[in-house]
Write an enzyme that holds these catalytic residues in place. Structure first.
Site, PDB file in Angstrom:
ATOM      1  CG  ASP A 201      -2.109   0.827   1.256  1.00  0.00           C
ATOM      2  OD1 ASP A 201      -1.903   1.615   0.226  1.00  0.00           O
ATOM      3  OD2 ASP A 201      -2.850   0.810   2.251  1.00  0.00           O
TER       4      ASP A 201
ATOM      5  CD1 TRP B  44      -8.770  -7.629  -4.471  1.00  0.00           C
ATOM      6  CD2 TRP B  44      -8.613  -8.266  -6.603  1.00  0.00           C
ATOM      7  NE1 TRP B  44      -9.868  -7.272  -4.944  1.00  0.00           N
ATOM      8  CE2 TRP B  44      -9.725  -7.695  -6.600  1.00  0.00           C
ATOM      9  CE3 TRP B  44      -8.143  -8.662  -7.868  1.00  0.00           C
ATOM     10  CZ2 TRP B  44     -10.888  -7.642  -7.341  1.00  0.00           C
ATOM     11  CZ3 TRP B  44      -9.232  -8.697  -8.939  1.00  0.00           C
ATOM     12  CH2 TRP B  44     -10.510  -8.116  -8.624  1.00  0.00           C
ATOM     13  CG  ASP B  45      -5.549  -5.433   1.266  1.00  0.00           C
ATOM     14  OD1 ASP B  45      -6.350  -6.339   2.134  1.00  0.00           O
ATOM     15  OD2 ASP B  45      -4.690  -4.997   1.872  1.00  0.00           O
TER      16      ASP B  45
ATOM     17  CG  ASP C  90      -3.681  -7.630   8.236  1.00  0.00           C
ATOM     18  OD1 ASP C  90      -3.061  -7.980   7.261  1.00  0.00           O
ATOM     19  OD2 ASP C  90      -4.552  -6.820   8.175  1.00  0.00           O
TER      20      ASP C  90
HETATM   21  C1  DGJ Z   1      -4.075  -5.170   5.023  1.00  0.00           C
HETATM   22  C2  DGJ Z   1      -3.324  -6.248   4.798  1.00  0.00           C
HETATM   23  O1  DGJ Z   1      -3.641  -7.309   5.180  1.00  0.00           O
HETATM   24  C3  DGJ Z   1      -1.902  -5.740   4.863  1.00  0.00           C
HETATM   25  O2  DGJ Z   1      -1.156  -7.098   4.413  1.00  0.00           O
HETATM   26  C4  DGJ Z   1      -1.473  -4.579   4.119  1.00  0.00           C
HETATM   27  O3  DGJ Z   1      -1.504  -4.799   2.864  1.00  0.00           O
HETATM   28  C5  DGJ Z   1      -2.446  -3.371   4.478  1.00  0.00           C
HETATM   29  N1  DGJ Z   1      -3.898  -3.866   4.119  1.00  0.00           N
HETATM   30  C6  DGJ Z   1      -2.297  -2.326   3.505  1.00  0.00           C
HETATM   31  O4  DGJ Z   1      -2.948  -1.507   3.689  1.00  0.00           O
END
Ligand code: DGJ
Length: 734
Positions: free
Chosen positions: A368, A478-479, A549
Site C-alpha cells: 500500500d 488484491w486487498d 494480518d
Molecule cells: C491489509 C493487509 O492485510 C496488509 O497486509 C496490508 O496490505 C495493508 N492492508 C495495507 O493497507
C-alpha cells in the site's frame, strides 16, 4: 467411475472410491435422500433404507396409498409449506404472493466430466475424465419453473460437488428469496460440529462442539466470507481424531454472504444446508431468465481429519486452482508493508530489494501507498497512478529497476475501494455504494465502489490493466479492507436492491476473470485485512491468500492450524516478520518465526536493511533450506500431529511428507517453558512403516513404524531457550 441408476426404481447411487450417496424419486415426484456414508456395494436393499414410521400430529399427503409426512422424510432439496417445518433449501414467491412450490422429477442426464460455470468460480475437470455429472431435472407445472440439481462425483478424492439452477419459463416474474446450493439430510445427529471462528488478526481458530437440538449455524452478512466465520465446516463423530474416524466436510465456492446451518430435528435427524445467505438476498427471476447457485463441496472419509483435509487439498489442486499455478512452486517474497508502511521512497525500496536479492528472495512486493497521494489510509483509493513524490520516475521505472536486479515484481491494489479524497470520487461520486440522504459508515476511512455496475468493473479492469502492462507485473496483491455497509445502488430498480450483495460479488469475480484471462502468468494473492476472504471463490482466481494480518509466530500457529483443515498449505501466505512483533509486541526467535512460516508460501515482511549480520545469515540459511524443501512445504501431504486443543494446551505439532514417503519435515512448537516436564514425544504420520529413516542427518536410524507408533522423543529444551520454541525434524529415508 460410478453413478449407478436404477431406471425402474428411480434410484441414484453416487459412488466414489470410499463413499456412497443415495437418493430416489418418490411417487409424488419429490426426491428422497437415502444414505450418505461409507461406500455400499450393489445391489442395495432399498426397502430397508426407505422405511419411515408414521408419526402422530403430523401433516401428511396421501399418494398412491402411501402417507407422506414431509416433516419426517429426508429429502434432497426441500421446499417449505407442505408440512416440512425444518428449514428449507429454497423458496419461490409466486406473482400471487404464495410460497408454495411443487417441483416434480422429469428426467435425468448423465455425462462424463464437469463443465465450469459461467460468471461464477467453480470446480472443473477440463479433460472430462476424472468425474461424472448427474443432473436431475424437476419442473413445477403451475408456476412453469424448471429446477436442475447438479451432482458431480470426483471418485478419487471422495468429493461430490453440488449446485442448483432455476429457470423461469413463465411470462411473469417470480422471486427467489432463498436458493441454497446444498441440502443433506442425515438420519442421526451424533456429530461434532467443527467450525473455524475468529476475528481480524485471529482468523479460523478451530472450535469443536457436539450438535444440539435446533438450528446451529455460521454465516456472514458482511458481503465477504469474513474473518468471523469461514464457510468451511466439518461434521465428525465424537470419537474422530486427526488420524482416525468418520467425518464429512462442507465447503462453498463463494466469497460473499453465506449460510451454513445444521438443524437437529425432533427425531434427532440432522439437516445440513449450505448456500448464499437468504438474509440480504432476493432474486427477481424474470421471465425466461435463470439463476445458478454457487457450488458447494462435500467430502467424506472414515480415516480421520488429516485424510479429509488431504483429499480436499488434492481436489482443490486438481479441480479448483488454475492449472497453471496448481503445482507451480510459489516465489519467496519480501513485502515492504511492515518494513515501511506508507513511509518509503525509491531509494528505500531499492535498498530493500538489494538486500532481498542477496538473501535469495525471489519476488519484491510493493504494498500500500505507491499511488495517488497516499501517506496514510485516508486518501487516494481509486487513483491507480503512481505517486510522483515517492516514485519520481514512476512505478514502471521502479519495476524495471527491480526486474534488472533479477527479482520479480509485485504490486498491491485495493480495487474495490474508494477514498472521498480522490480524483475518482470527484469524477464519479455516484459510484460509491450509498443511500442518498443517509449517513455513510466509513471503514478504515474508506468506502466501497459499486461493483454491481458494469461501468465500474470496466473502469477498474482498464486502470489495473494499464499498470500491470506498464510494470510487467509478476504478482498482484488484491486487498479488501472493509466490510460493506449501505448496500444500495441507484443503478438498480427498487425490487432488485436485495440482489446487490450477490451482484457485487459477481462484479468482483468478473474483474478477476478479466484480469486473470488477460494476464494469465500473473500470480494473484487475495487479501482482506488479512484473512477476511479466505475462501474457495477467491482461490479459483488467486491461488494463494494472505492468511492473517497477525504475523506473530505463536498466533499464526493457531491460525494456520485451523486453516489447514479446509485449505491447502500452498494457499496460505506465511511471512517472517519483526520481533518484537508489530501486532502484539511478542518477542520470538528468528528460528521460531521461520519454523512457523515454512508451512505455507514463505515471505519476509520486515526491514531487512536494519538486521545484524548474524540475523541476515540466519535468514539466508532459512531461504536456502526452504528452497530445498519448497515442493514438500507447499504441496506435500500435511499432517496435524498434536492439536492445540488437546493435552496441556502448550504444544502443537504438524508435518509434511512427500508423495514418495522418502522425506518428511515435522515441527514441534512449545508455547511456554514449564518446570518438571518430561521430554515431548512426537508421533509422526504418513511415513512408510517399512522404510528406515534418519533424523536431522544424525547416524541413528528408525523404522517408519517406530516413528509413527512409538514416536520420537524430542530433546529437552534448555532454560536458555525459554518460551515460544520450535524444533524442526527433517526425516529422510535411507
Ligand atoms: C491489509 C493487509 O492485510 C496488509 O497486509 C496490508 O496490505 C495493508 N492492508 C495495507 O493497507
Amino acid at each position: 467411475m460410478a453413478i449407478i441408476i436404477d431406471e425402474a426404481k428411480k434410484t441414484f447411487h453416487l459412488q466414489t472410491n470410499h463413499a456412497s450417496y443415495l437418493f430416489q424419486v418418490l411417487p409424488t415426484g419429490d426426491l428422497q435422500q437415502l444414505y450418505y456414508g461409507a461406500r455400499l456395494n450393489e445391489p442395495i436393499n432399498l426397502t430397508n433404507l426407505t422405511q419411515v414410521a408414521i408419526q402422530d400430529a403430523t401433516p401428511a399427503q396421501e399418494v398412491a396409498g402411501q402417507e407422506l409426512q414431509w416433516d419426517v422424510i429426508n429429502q434432497e432439496y426441500s421446499s417449505f409449506g407442505h408440512g416440512d417445518f425444518r428449514q428449507s433449501a429454497y423458496q419461490v414467491t409466486s406473482p400471487a404472493g404464495d410460497r408454495i412450490s411443487e417441483f416434480q422429477y422429469q428426467k435425468y442426464q448423465l455425462s462424463d466430466g464437469k463443465q465450469r460455470l459461467a460468471h461464477l468460480p467453480s470446480t472443473f475437470d477440463d479433460n472430462q475424465d476424472q468425474s461424472q455429472t448427474l443432473t436431475i431435472f424437476l419442473h413445477d407445472q403451475l408456476a412453469q419453473l424448471d429446477l436442475q440439481l447438479n451432482y458431480t462425483i470426483f471418485p478419487e478424492q471422495d468429493v461430490i460437488v453440488r449446485s442448483a439452477y432455476f429457470e423461469n419459463l413463465s411470462t411473469q416474474t417470480v422471486q427467489l428469496p432463498r436458493a441454497l446450493s446444498l441440502q443433506l439430510d442425515l438420519p442421526d445427529s451424533d456429530y461434532d460440529f467443527l467450525q473455524f471462528a475468529g476475528s481480524w488478526a485471529r482468523e479460523r481458530h478451530l472450535r469443536r462442539n457436539h450438535l444440539h437440538d435446533g438450528v446451529q449455524s455460521i454465516s456472514s452478512l458482511r458481503t465477504a466470507s469474513s474473518h468471523q466465520h469461514n464457510p468451511f465446516f466439518i461434521l465428525a463423530r465424537p470419537t474422530t481424531t486427526n488420524s482416525a474416524g468418520e467425518a464429512m466436510a462442507f465447503n462453498f465456492v463463494y466469497s460473499g454472504n453465506f449460510l451454513d446451518s445444521v438443524e437437529v430435528d425432533q427425531y434427532q435427524q440432522a439437516r445440513i444446508l449450505v448456500g448464499i445467505n437468504p438474509d440480504e438476498f432476493c432474486w427477481q427471476l424474470k421471465p425466461h431468465t435463470s439463476f445458478q447457485t454457487p457450488e458447494a463441496i462435500l467430502s467424506y472419509t472414515t480415516a480421520g481429519l488429516n485424510q479429509l483435509s488431504q483429499q480436499l487439498s488434492d481436489f482443490y489442486q486438481k479441480h479448483l486452482v488454475a492449472p497453471r499455478f496448481a503445482q507451480q512452486e510459489r516465489p519467496i517474497l519480501i513485502n515492504n508493508w511492515e518494513a515501511t508502511y506508507f513511509d518509503f521512497d525509491e531509494t528505500k525500496l531499492l535498498n530493500l530489494a538489494d538486500q532481498a536479492k542477496d538473501l535469495g528472495i525471489e519476488l519484491f512486493v510493493l504494498d500500500d501507498g505507491w499511488f495517488g497521494k497516499r501517506d496514510d489510509d485516508t486518501t487516494s483509493l481509486g487513483d491507480w497512478v503512481s505517486d510522483q513524490r515517492k516514485l519520481p520516475q514512476g512505478v514502471a521505472h521502479l519495476a524495471q529497476e527491480i526486474h534488472q536486479k533479477g527479482l520479480k515484481f509485485g504490486l498491491w491494489f485495493e480495487p474495490e475501494m474508494i477514498s472521498l479524497e480522490s480524483q475518482l470520487y470527484q469524477q464519479h461520486p455516484d459510484w460509491l455504494l450509498h443511500v442518498p440522504g443517509r449517513k455513510l459508515t466509513p471503514g478504515r476511512h474508506q468506502y466501497v465502489l459499486d461493483l454491481a455496475r458494469p461501468e465500474v468493473v470496466d473502469y477498474l479492469a482498464q486502470a489495473l490493466s494499464t499498470i500491470i502492462s506498464q510494470t510487467q507485473l509478476d504478482y498482484v496483491k488484491w486487498d479488501m479492507n472493509r466490510y460493506i455497509t449501505e448496500m444500495y445502488s441507484a443503478a438498480f430498480a427498487p425490487e432488485q436492491q436485495q440482489e446487490l450483495a450477490h451482484r457485487y460479488i459477481l462484479g468482483v469475480y468478473q474483474l478477476y476473470e478479466r484480469l486473470t484471462t488477460k494476464f494469465p502468468k500473473v500470480l494473484f494473492e487475495s487479501c482482506a485485512s488479512g484473512g477476511g476472504r479466505f475462501d474457495l471463490g477467491m482461490m479459483y482466481y488467486a491461488p494463494q491468500a494472505w492468511t492473517s494480518d497477525d504475523t506473530d509466530a505463536m498466533e499464526r500457529l493457531l491460525i494456520q492450524y485451523g486453516t489447514s483443515f479446509g485449505y491447502s498449505l500452498s494457499m496460505m501466505g506465511a511471512h517472517v516478520s519483526a520481533s518484537p512483533n508489530e501486532q502484539l509486541g511478542r518477542k520470538t526467535s528468528l528460528k521460531t518465526r521461520g519454523a512457523v512460516a515454512y508451512f505455507g508460501d514463505l515471505g519476509y515482511e520486515l526491514d531487512i536493511t536494519q538486521l545484524t549480520p548474524d540475523q541476515l545469515a540466519q535468514i539466508k540459511q532459512q531461504i536456502q533450506f526452504y528452497k530445498h524443501y519448497r515442493k514438500i512445504f507447499q504441496f506435500g501431504d500435511f499432517y496435524r500431529l498434536q492439536s492445540p486443543l488437546a493435552g496441556n494446551h502448550n504444544e502443537l505439532s504438524w508435518g509434511v511428507v512427500n508423495a514418495e514417503q522418502t522425506v518428511a519435515i515435522a515441527a514441534h512448537y512449545q508455547l511456554l517453558n514449564q518446570p518438571q516436564c518430561l521430554n515431548s514425544r512426537l508421533k509422526l504420520q504418513g511415513l512408510d512403516p517399512k522404510k528406515r529413516y534418519q533424523i536431522n542427518d544424525q547416524p541413528a536410524t528408525y523404522s517408519g513404524s517406530q516413528l509413527m507408533n512409538a514416536g520420537y522423543i524430542l530433546p529437552k529444551l534448555t532454560k536458555q531457550e525459554a518460551d515460544f520454541q520450535a524444533q524442526l525434524l527433517v526425516i529422510k529415508a535411507i
